[in-house]
Design a protein around this motif. Structure first.
Motif, short mmCIF file in Angstrom:
data_model
loop_
_atom_site.label_atom_id
_atom_site.label_comp_id
_atom_site.label_asym_id
_atom_site.label_seq_id
_atom_site.Cartn_x
_atom_site.Cartn_y
_atom_site.Cartn_z
N ASN A 252 22.33 28.04 37.61
CA ASN A 252 23.75 27.72 37.73
C ASN A 252 24.01 26.55 38.69
N TYR A 253 23.02 26.25 39.51
CA TYR A 253 23.21 25.23 40.52
C TYR A 253 22.28 24.04 40.32
N LYS B 196 33.53 14.69 53.62
CA LYS B 196 34.73 15.49 53.36
C LYS B 196 35.19 15.36 51.91
N GLN B 197 35.17 14.14 51.40
CA GLN B 197 35.65 13.94 50.02
C GLN B 197 34.72 14.63 49.02
N LYS C 184 35.26 18.30 48.96
CA LYS C 184 36.52 18.65 48.32
C LYS C 184 36.39 18.83 46.81
N VAL D 222 35.74 20.19 43.33
CA VAL D 222 35.74 21.60 42.95
C VAL D 222 34.33 22.11 42.65
N ASP D 223 33.48 21.26 42.08
CA ASP D 223 32.14 21.69 41.69
C ASP D 223 31.15 21.77 42.85
N VAL D 224 31.52 21.22 43.98
CA VAL D 224 30.55 21.13 45.08
C VAL D 224 30.59 22.39 45.93
N ARG D 225 29.46 23.07 46.01
CA ARG D 225 29.40 24.29 46.80
C ARG D 225 29.09 23.98 48.25
N ASP E 107 27.75 23.17 41.36
CA ASP E 107 27.79 23.98 40.15
C ASP E 107 27.29 23.13 39.00
N ARG F 79 31.26 13.13 38.05
CA ARG F 79 32.35 13.36 39.00
C ARG F 79 31.95 12.89 40.39
N ASN G 159 27.97 22.25 36.17
CA ASN G 159 28.96 22.10 35.11
C ASN G 159 28.77 20.77 34.39
N ALA G 160 29.31 20.71 33.16
CA ALA G 160 29.23 19.46 32.41
C ALA G 160 29.93 18.36 33.20
#
Lengths: 159, 538
Positions: free
Chosen positions: A43-44, A63-64, A67, A69-72, A11, A19, A13-14
């Motif tokens: 958006n991506y 896996k990490q 996990k 939140v922003d990773v689709r 995503d 991150r 996102n800022a």
């Protein structure tokens, strides 16, 4: 230790890049290269990360990262079923005597001369990492003044 | 309506009843708006404890705990509390005030990059840039905090956003997070595999972690264990998943756990880990636990599976859902010999202690306390020797056992007990700490009295930072370095009097029971000091 190329769709996102890179640094994972850019959907963002690690570390990385939140999506780009490309700009010292030699090396590698000066020129080369490494080794004989490499971007072949 | 009103409205719509916090200029618009709401504000005495209190409340209610503090030092003081909640997967929404949006990055008064600072121990964080984003961000924050593997989410709100006009407030009914969809339901094929293994197993054991409590799977676990007579051990975070005296419960594992629990794990041929991380303190040699046995690892967080050991059967999903699926499976398994063996271990492999009669024996005292406590009481253990004794000798009946397991944050018990009590005022809540950990949060006695939160506090006093002293005893041949706190520790009787808190001292075991009964007689705040042997070891 083995090398793996991961392709991420995140995503836009800022702070998303921080991150992801922050996750790598705090868990002690290595980043050999990271590239990011917008996709057809603003958006991506598409990110390509080249990383090194043992098998279980590479599994943890996947896996990490998944996990976050922003990773689709995160998937491995396997060499046999993917296309990798890296852009490299090399500034080499060149005189009248050496210029022709550089031109011909560049031609063999299908590199472009993008700037010529009295005592230097800039060569642009696109390819996978091994091609770029080989080219750099060849022009080593001329004096390399500066190198800028982007790190690879990649896509899987087919649908 | 302004942004701050919208923030309060969001909290109301999320069903928040209490906000723990500490105001400052950058969060003042929020604290101004909250006075028009039924939400109660608890003023803690340092921000870290706002997060711990919210954590205590969240763990007892199963809802998201909320704290709100100001920018800069207020926000940075919160960090340990956030990290503590993250390590134990406790759902929190932490709201921080921030300096004016236009000044961010210019190092103005009380500015700190809090979203950057907490990045490695929040599940997610937001810096609000537009006032109209407030409803969406709050909705998402509560959703992220309370789903999947739970954890803290931080929302940083610049003061100009809090003060900005807000028109047409509408709280989203659902979230649309394209990138966040935790797996809740377990894979059916994997569930079948686990059942097959259970049918074959001669020596199965379930190892229950904090995830069982977080996903409210306690009843399902107990039912499953009893129906098929499968022994259960637990991690520290999993204490309370089974009643301590349950016939199928065989204690806490780990280097500070019960020898018979570790023996059960070692000798089993099938381990079902549920909501546990296979963390270093619980399983000292993760690579060995898969030797000669089948390991099933159930966790809602796929990254935990295979992180410390490679399971034979990975099973991603929420513990409650998976336990319910297990309960729907018809099968039988037979391992009475194994249970007999474990029952024998449970009787014979008990640690022998030789307490000094001149002092309170913490082990006997904690067991006695458990006997006198209400059966559904909440016991909050701090960190240090007191924690290990609490884990080892507290008897959980229908209540809860709370502690800072992952981070091991000293000073957790008193603020967490405050939050737990606020979460359910009908429950008896007891914080048990050492004289070191007590002094890390004794400022909260003021909060307890100001807001009339009747928690019971027990201080096991040995004049040392006992856990470190013990480590120095074994590792540095009694060269005690920076662990003696005798001279500085205040007279707790006088301290209690200063706060108007009734005080009881227990000097040895002779009258311990009577004093415990007196201590627990009323639902009021009380402080009990127990003098324990400074040289005692866990």
């Amino acid at each position: 230790m083995q090398k793996k190329v991961f392709q991420l769709l995140v995503d836009n996102n800022a702070g998303v890049l921080s991150r992801i890179s922050g996750l790598f640094s705090r868990r002690g994972y290595s980043i050999e290269s990271i590239t990011a850019g917008a996709t057809e959907d603003p958006n991506y963002t598409r990110i390509t990360i080249v990383t090194l690690g043992d098998e279980d570390v590479l599994e943890q990385i996947e896996k990490q990262v998944a996990k976050l939140v922003d990773v689709r999506d995160i998937r491995e780009l396997k060499p046999e079923s993917s296309v990798y490309r890296e852009l490299c700009l090399i500034k080499v010292r060149s005189t009248q005597e050496t210029r022709q030699g550089l031109f011909s090396v560049a031609e063999v590698f299908r590199a472009k001369i993008v700037d010529v000066n009295v005592d230097s020129l800039i060569i642009e080369l696109t390819g996978d990492q091994s091609k770029i490494d080989a080219f750099i080794a060849l022009v080593q004989d001329y004096e390399i003044l500066e190198i800028a490499r982007t790190g690879i971007a990649g896509l899987g072949r087919g649908l | 309506m302004i942004g701050a009103d919208a923030m309060v409205k969001c909290l109301e719509l999320e069903g928040v009843t209490t906000v723990y916090g500490y105001p400052g200029v950058a969060i003042c618009p929020f604290y101004n708006s909250i006075t028009d709401s039924d939400i109660q504000s608890i003023l803690v005495r340092t921000e870290q404890n706002a997060a711990h209190a919210a954590s205590g409340e969240a763990r007892v209610t199963g809802k998201v705990g909320v704290c709100a503090v100001t920018s800069g030092p207020g926000a940075t003081n919160l960090i340990t509390g956030i990290a503590t909640a993250f390590a134990d997967s406790i759902p929190l929404v932490c709201i921080t005030g921030q300096v004016n949006s236009e000044l961010i990055g210019s190092d103005v008064f009380q500015e700190a990059d809090i979203t950057g600072a907490v990045e490695s121990f929040v599940k997610y964080s937001y810096l609000v840039k537009k006032v109209e984003d407030i409803p969406r961000i709050f909705k998402e924050a509560f959703h992220i905090a309370s789903t999947g593997r739970k954890g803290p989410v931080l929302i940083d709100v610049p003061i100009d956003i809090q003060n900005a006009n807000f028109k047409n407030f509408k709280y989203p009914e659902s979230v649309s997070l394209r990138t966040y969809k935790p797996t809740v339901k377990g894979n059916f094929v994997q569930i079948k595999k686990v059942i097959k293994e259970l049918e074959k197993a001669k020596r199965p054991v379930i190892c229950a972690g904090g995830g069982v409590l977080l996903s409210d799977a306690v009843e399902e676990l107990r039912e499953f264990s009893h129906r098929h007579r499968i022994p259960v051990v637990s991690t520290m975070m999993g204490i309370g998943a089974m009643p301590t005296l349950d016939e199928m419960y065989f204690g806490m594992v780990g280097n500070n756990g019960k020898a018979y629990a570790n023996r059960a794990m070692n000798e089993s041929d099938l381990i079902i880990m549920v909501g546990a991380r296979v963390a270093d303190r619980a399983i000292s040699q993760p690579d060995l636990i898969t030797e000669n046995k089948v390991l099933v690892h159930i966790d809602v967080d796929p990254a935990e599976i295979g992180k410390n050991c490679g399971p034979s059967i990975p099973l991603v999903g929420d513990a409650k859902h998976i336990m319910q699926d297990f309960l729907e499976q018809e099968f039988s398994c037979e391992h009475e010999d194994w249970i007999k063996t474990l029952e024998e271990y449970r009787v014979t492999m008990v640690k022998q202690r030789t307490p000094d009669e001149n002092y309170v024996d913490p082990a006997a005292f904690i067991t006695m306390l458990s006997e006198e406590m209400q059966s559904d009481a909440v016991y909050v253990a701090d960190v240090g020797q007191n924690q290990i004794w609490s884990c080892g000798y507290h008897i959980v009946k229908d209540g809860r056992f709370l502690t800072s397991g992952g981070m091991g944050t000293m000073g957790y018990s008193i603020p967490a007990a405050m939050g737990a009590k606020r979460g359910d005022m009908s429950k008896q809540v007891i914080a048990v700490c050492g004289d070191g950990s007590f002094q890390m949060s004794m400022m909260e006695l003021a909060t307890i009295m100001q807001h009339d939160i009747p928690v019971k506090i027990i201080v096991l006093k040995n004049n040392y930072l006992g856990m470190v002293r013990q480590y120095q005893h074994f590792t540095y041949k009694d060269n005690y370095s920076v662990v003696d706190i005798k001279d500085g520790t205040p007279d707790l009787e006088k301290l209690s009097a200063a706060y108007n808190i009734p005080f009881i001292r227990v000097e040895n075991m002779t009258d311990a029971r009577a004093k415990i009964q007196e201590f627990l007689a009323k639902d009021n705040t009380m402080l009990m000091e127990c003098l324990i042997d400074p040289m005692d070891l866990v």
